[in-house]
Scaffold this motif. Structure first.
Motif, PDB file in Angstrom:
ATOM      1  N   LEU A  23      -5.268  19.535   5.429  1.00  0.00           N
ATOM      2  CA  LEU A  23      -3.929  19.765   5.987  1.00  0.00           C
ATOM      3  C   LEU A  23      -3.837  19.197   7.396  1.00  0.00           C
ATOM      4  O   LEU A  23      -2.849  18.549   7.754  1.00  0.00           O
ATOM      5  CB  LEU A  23      -3.618  21.268   5.986  1.00  0.00           C
ATOM      6  N   LEU A  24      -4.861  19.400   8.220  1.00  0.00           N
ATOM      7  CA  LEU A  24      -4.866  18.846   9.582  1.00  0.00           C
ATOM      8  C   LEU A  24      -4.870  17.319   9.555  1.00  0.00           C
ATOM      9  O   LEU A  24      -4.185  16.664  10.354  1.00  0.00           O
ATOM     10  CB  LEU A  24      -6.059  19.378  10.371  1.00  0.00           C
TER      11      LEU A  24
ATOM     12  N   ARG B 158      -1.421  16.167   8.730  1.00  0.00           N
ATOM     13  CA  ARG B 158      -0.540  16.308   9.903  1.00  0.00           C
ATOM     14  C   ARG B 158      -0.765  15.169  10.889  1.00  0.00           C
ATOM     15  O   ARG B 158       0.194  14.621  11.442  1.00  0.00           O
ATOM     16  CB  ARG B 158      -0.779  17.655  10.603  1.00  0.00           C
TER      17      ARG B 158
ATOM     18  N   MET C  61     -12.021  26.594   1.270  1.00  0.00           N
ATOM     19  CA  MET C  61     -10.909  26.948   2.102  1.00  0.00           C
ATOM     20  C   MET C  61     -10.887  26.068   3.351  1.00  0.00           C
ATOM     21  O   MET C  61      -9.817  25.628   3.776  1.00  0.00           O
ATOM     22  CB  MET C  61     -11.033  28.437   2.462  1.00  0.00           C
ATOM     23  N   GLN C  62     -12.074  25.832   3.932  1.00  0.00           N
ATOM     24  CA  GLN C  62     -12.127  25.001   5.128  1.00  0.00           C
ATOM     25  C   GLN C  62     -11.758  23.561   4.814  1.00  0.00           C
ATOM     26  O   GLN C  62     -11.145  22.882   5.629  1.00  0.00           O
ATOM     27  CB  GLN C  62     -13.522  25.068   5.753  1.00  0.00           C
ATOM     28  N   GLU C  63     -12.127  23.119   3.628  1.00  0.00           N
ATOM     29  CA  GLU C  63     -11.790  21.743   3.250  1.00  0.00           C
ATOM     30  C   GLU C  63     -10.276  21.567   3.095  1.00  0.00           C
ATOM     31  O   GLU C  63      -9.718  20.531   3.479  1.00  0.00           O
ATOM     32  CB  GLU C  63     -12.504  21.372   1.952  1.00  0.00           C
ATOM     33  N   SER C  64      -9.607  22.572   2.554  1.00  0.00           N
ATOM     34  CA  SER C  64      -8.164  22.471   2.406  1.00  0.00           C
ATOM     35  C   SER C  64      -7.474  22.503   3.767  1.00  0.00           C
ATOM     36  O   SER C  64      -6.501  21.780   4.002  1.00  0.00           O
ATOM     37  CB  SER C  64      -7.637  23.570   1.496  1.00  0.00           C
ATOM     38  N   GLN C  65      -7.993  23.310   4.711  1.00  0.00           N
ATOM     39  CA  GLN C  65      -7.410  23.327   6.059  1.00  0.00           C
ATOM     40  C   GLN C  65      -7.666  21.999   6.764  1.00  0.00           C
ATOM     41  O   GLN C  65      -6.812  21.485   7.490  1.00  0.00           O
ATOM     42  CB  GLN C  65      -7.980  24.492   6.876  1.00  0.00           C
TER      43      GLN C  65
END
Length: 142
Positions: free
Chosen positions: A8-9, A12, A1-5
């Motif tokens: 995403l950052l 961006r 989950m942290q890797e996907s966030q």
């Protein structure tokens, strides 16, 4: 989950570097790929196509011209009507008024003439078989 966030950052930040000349990460990304787009009506599409496409504009002009030629051909079946209007001096001498036996008359006059020619369609319809019979009769006599 942290890797996907984190991914995403990073995406961006990469997008912010591509879009803005200075580093600015104050923007929102919205997924509007599946948003409903209003479809123009058929009349709007036809009007836009006729005004922006020169080939279609030429084709529509040719269709209008052909329609007017058909109307002119149909009008040829109508009987011709002619109206003539005449105005001028109607006298033996050039004068606006004349005096005859102490009475004053105006020499100015006008007249309207109309002609309606109604063709006899029967003659044209039966003329060809008659001509064929006459030709056959002359051929058999020779």
């Amino acid at each position: 989950m942290q890797e996907s966030q984190l991914a995403l950052l990073n995406a961006r930040l990469d997008l912010a570097v591509l879009l803005f000349p200075d580093f600015n990460d104050r923007f929102e990304v919205q997924d509007d790929l599946h948003a409903t787009i209003p479809i123009p009506t058929l009349d709007e599409v036809q009007h836009q196509a006729a005004s922006k496409n020169p080939d279609l504009r030429a084709a529509l002009a040719a269709v209008r011209e052909a329609g007017r030629e058909v109307a002119a051909a149909r009008a040829a079946y109508l009987p011709p009507l002619t109206l003539d209007y005449f105005y001028g001096i109607d006298a033996t001498h050039f004068a606006v008024n004349s005096v005859t036996d102490g009475h004053k008359f105006s020499n100015l006059g006008s007249s309207i003439e109309g002609t309606l020619n109604i063709p006899n369609m029967e003659l044209g319809h039966h003329a060809e078989p008659r001509e064929t019979k006459r030709t056959e009769a002359h051929a058999s006599q020779a």
